[in-house]
Design a protein around this motif. Structure first.
Motif, mmCIF file in Angstrom:
data_model
loop_
_atom_site.group_PDB
_atom_site.id
_atom_site.type_symbol
_atom_site.label_atom_id
_atom_site.label_comp_id
_atom_site.label_asym_id
_atom_site.label_seq_id
_atom_site.Cartn_x
_atom_site.Cartn_y
_atom_site.Cartn_z
ATOM 1 N N LYS A 178 7.731 15.705 26.012
ATOM 2 C CA LYS A 178 8.089 15.434 27.408
ATOM 3 C C LYS A 178 8.526 13.987 27.600
ATOM 4 O O LYS A 178 9.358 13.696 28.457
ATOM 5 C CB LYS A 178 6.897 15.736 28.316
ATOM 6 N N THR A 179 7.951 13.082 26.824
ATOM 7 C CA THR A 179 8.268 11.660 26.947
ATOM 8 C C THR A 179 8.408 11.046 25.562
ATOM 9 O O THR A 179 8.009 11.643 24.556
ATOM 10 C CB THR A 179 7.172 10.898 27.718
ATOM 11 N N THR A 180 8.960 9.829 25.513
ATOM 12 C CA THR A 180 9.066 9.118 24.249
ATOM 13 C C THR A 180 7.692 8.578 23.841
ATOM 14 O O THR A 180 6.760 8.524 24.631
ATOM 15 C CB THR A 180 10.058 7.951 24.363
ATOM 16 N N GLY A 181 7.599 8.163 22.596
ATOM 17 C CA GLY A 181 6.345 7.609 22.091
ATOM 18 C C GLY A 181 6.291 7.709 20.585
ATOM 19 O O GLY A 181 7.282 8.037 19.922
ATOM 20 N N MET A 182 5.127 7.433 20.029
ATOM 21 C CA MET A 182 4.935 7.522 18.590
ATOM 22 C C MET A 182 3.519 7.985 18.292
ATOM 23 O O MET A 182 2.608 7.854 19.122
ATOM 24 C CB MET A 182 5.193 6.179 17.913
ATOM 25 N N SER A 183 3.360 8.536 17.099
ATOM 26 C CA SER A 183 2.046 9.002 16.674
ATOM 27 C C SER A 183 1.917 8.808 15.176
ATOM 28 O O SER A 183 2.844 9.106 14.420
ATOM 29 C CB SER A 183 1.863 10.488 17.027
ATOM 30 N N TYR A 184 0.761 8.277 14.746
ATOM 31 C CA TYR A 184 0.467 8.078 13.332
ATOM 32 C C TYR A 184 -0.832 8.811 13.017
ATOM 33 O O TYR A 184 -1.793 8.732 13.785
ATOM 34 C CB TYR A 184 0.291 6.590 13.005
ATOM 35 N N SER A 185 -0.844 9.494 11.883
ATOM 36 C CA SER A 185 -2.063 10.143 11.409
ATOM 37 C C SER A 185 -2.399 9.648 10.008
ATOM 38 O O SER A 185 -1.497 9.402 9.199
ATOM 39 C CB SER A 185 -1.913 11.674 11.382
ATOM 40 N N PHE A 186 -3.697 9.525 9.732
ATOM 41 C CA PHE A 186 -4.172 9.054 8.431
ATOM 42 C C PHE A 186 -5.344 9.925 7.971
ATOM 43 O O PHE A 186 -6.243 10.234 8.759
ATOM 44 C CB PHE A 186 -4.649 7.599 8.516
ATOM 45 N N THR A 187 -5.319 10.300 6.704
ATOM 46 C CA THR A 187 -6.483 10.964 6.110
ATOM 47 C C THR A 187 -7.351 9.908 5.439
ATOM 48 O O THR A 187 -6.908 8.773 5.222
ATOM 49 C CB THR A 187 -6.065 12.011 5.064
ATOM 50 N N ASP A 188 -8.567 10.281 5.095
ATOM 51 C CA ASP A 188 -9.446 9.318 4.436
ATOM 52 C C ASP A 188 -9.174 9.210 2.941
ATOM 53 O O ASP A 188 -9.789 8.393 2.254
ATOM 54 C CB ASP A 188 -10.913 9.659 4.697
ATOM 55 N N ASP A 189 -8.252 10.058 2.423
ATOM 56 C CA ASP A 189 -7.933 9.987 0.996
ATOM 57 C C ASP A 189 -6.504 9.511 0.740
ATOM 58 O O ASP A 189 -5.920 9.786 -0.308
ATOM 59 C CB ASP A 189 -8.182 11.333 0.315
ATOM 60 N N GLY A 190 -5.907 8.794 1.712
ATOM 61 C CA GLY A 190 -4.670 8.082 1.433
ATOM 62 C C GLY A 190 -3.366 8.727 1.831
ATOM 63 O O GLY A 190 -2.305 8.311 1.341
ATOM 64 N N PHE A 191 -3.376 9.706 2.735
ATOM 65 C CA PHE A 191 -2.134 10.319 3.189
ATOM 66 C C PHE A 191 -1.864 9.939 4.645
ATOM 67 O O PHE A 191 -2.798 9.744 5.424
ATOM 68 C CB PHE A 191 -2.189 11.837 3.063
ATOM 69 N N TYR A 192 -0.576 9.875 4.998
ATOM 70 C CA TYR A 192 -0.198 9.535 6.373
ATOM 71 C C TYR A 192 0.932 10.442 6.841
ATOM 72 O O TYR A 192 1.630 11.084 6.045
ATOM 73 C CB TYR A 192 0.267 8.078 6.475
ATOM 74 N N GLU A 193 1.135 10.484 8.151
ATOM 75 C CA GLU A 193 2.285 11.151 8.752
ATOM 76 C C GLU A 193 2.685 10.371 9.997
ATOM 77 O O GLU A 193 1.822 9.848 10.714
ATOM 78 C CB GLU A 193 1.960 12.599 9.121
ATOM 79 N N ILE A 194 3.995 10.268 10.248
ATOM 80 C CA ILE A 194 4.511 9.528 11.398
ATOM 81 C C ILE A 194 5.440 10.422 12.201
ATOM 82 O O ILE A 194 6.313 11.099 11.639
ATOM 83 C CB ILE A 194 5.294 8.273 10.962
ATOM 84 N N ALA A 195 5.272 10.419 13.511
ATOM 85 C CA ALA A 195 6.181 11.102 14.438
ATOM 86 C C ALA A 195 6.623 10.081 15.480
ATOM 87 O O ALA A 195 5.787 9.435 16.113
ATOM 88 C CB ALA A 195 5.478 12.277 15.108
ATOM 89 N N ARG A 196 7.948 9.923 15.666
ATOM 90 C CA ARG A 196 8.446 8.937 16.617
ATOM 91 C C ARG A 196 9.608 9.531 17.422
ATOM 92 O O ARG A 196 10.502 10.163 16.860
ATOM 93 C CB ARG A 196 8.933 7.673 15.885
ATOM 94 N N TYR A 197 9.575 9.299 18.712
ATOM 95 C CA TYR A 197 10.658 9.691 19.602
ATOM 96 C C TYR A 197 10.958 8.493 20.485
ATOM 97 O O TYR A 197 10.096 8.032 21.224
ATOM 98 C CB TYR A 197 10.226 10.897 20.441
ATOM 99 N N ARG A 198 12.164 7.959 20.390
ATOM 100 C CA ARG A 198 12.502 6.774 21.154
ATOM 101 C C ARG A 198 13.923 6.875 21.704
ATOM 102 O O ARG A 198 14.759 7.598 21.147
ATOM 103 C CB ARG A 198 12.348 5.515 20.307
ATOM 104 N N MET A 199 14.156 6.158 22.770
ATOM 105 C CA MET A 199 15.486 6.107 23.380
ATOM 106 C C MET A 199 15.869 4.651 23.576
ATOM 107 O O MET A 199 15.039 3.825 23.974
ATOM 108 C CB MET A 199 15.504 6.866 24.708
ATOM 109 N N THR A 200 17.122 4.330 23.270
ATOM 110 C CA THR A 200 17.613 2.961 23.372
ATOM 111 C C THR A 200 18.811 2.929 24.306
ATOM 112 O O THR A 200 19.780 3.673 24.108
ATOM 113 C CB THR A 200 18.025 2.426 21.989
ATOM 114 N N SER A 201 18.744 2.073 25.309
ATOM 115 C CA SER A 201 19.835 1.964 26.266
ATOM 116 C C SER A 201 20.908 1.015 25.758
ATOM 117 O O SER A 201 20.673 0.195 24.869
ATOM 118 C CB SER A 201 19.307 1.485 27.622
#
Length: 236
Positions: free
Chosen positions: A59-82
């Motif tokens: 619904k809106t822009t933003g970002m999200s980061y996830s981390f496991t305790d054994d060294g894995f990550y995931e990134i989700a980003r939605y952004r708009m630039t004028s």
């Protein structure tokens, strides 16, 4: 602002090779899922479908980061630039990647992708208004810390390779909300984004989405992280 940023970079540069990260400075572990702003952008199956190179638009822009305790990550980003010159030319970017991360002893985080990341760029004023390309950059965050916000609770503050702070992210789940921690799409064909494999050449996209500012809490958190460095000795 310029003076503070310069001081920050001096401290960070002087600290290379020294141990500045100390888990005692953080009020909780980095493990879990974090999201900025209104928290509509969240990692996991609700954001990206790698097998189809598709996205579900939040619904809106933003970002999200996830981390496991054994060294894995995931990134989700939605952004708009004028575009200041042509206000109607607003560029939207959906970005997803995952891989492994390392919490370095100097307080930085290095995120190395599996190689199957991708992003969708929509620009109504470009020759090609909508396209998808590979995104496989190693990302370096020079410092990070977690503090307690009086309203939002646990807050993750990341600082990009040049010292620029990302928008604060708030803990929405202590269990990481992530897709499987393995390559999820075939990327054997030609790539449109060069993969970077060294920390020296690490890059991170400018994902501030108009929120580039220093909040009082984030500044306090940063000073807490670097307080053990010995400010006087670094400035001599």
């Amino acid at each position: 602002m310029m003076i503070f940023t310069s001081l920050f970079l001096l401290l960070a540069t002087s600290a290379l090779g020294q141990t500045v990260y100390d888990s005692a400075h953080n009020v909780t572990a980095i493990t879990g899922t974090w999201s900025s702003g209104s928290q509509n952008v969240v990692t996991g199956s609700g954001f990206a479908t790698p097998s189809q190179e598709a996205f579900t638009y939040p619904k809106t822009t933003g970002m999200s980061y996830s981390f496991t305790d054994d060294g894995f990550y995931e990134i989700a980003r939605y952004r708009m630039t004028s575009n200041g010159t042509v206000p109607t030319c607003i560029t939207g970017v959906m970005n997803w990647s995952h891989g492994t991360y390392v919490l370095a002893s100097n307080g930085s985080i290095v995120m190395t992708p599996f190689g199957d990341g991708y992003q969708q760029i929509q620009d109504p004023c470009a020759a090609t208004s909508n396209f998808i390309e590979n995104y496989n950059y190693t990302e370096l965050y020079i410092l990070w810390n977690i503090y307690q916000d009086a309203v939002k609770g646990y807050t993750l503050q990341l600082y990009q390779f040049d010292g620029t702070p990302l928008p604060p992210q708030y803990l929405i789940s202590t269990s990481p909300n992530m897709l499987p921690t393995q390559a999820l799409r075939n990327v054997t064909g030609s790539t449109t984004t060069t993969t970077t494999t060294t920390v020296q050449n690490a890059a991170v996209v400018n994902a501030n989405a108009g929120e580039r500012r220093w909040g009082a809490a984030s500044v306090t958190g940063l000073l807490t992280v670097i307080s053990g460095l010995g400010l006087a000795s670094l400035l001599l």
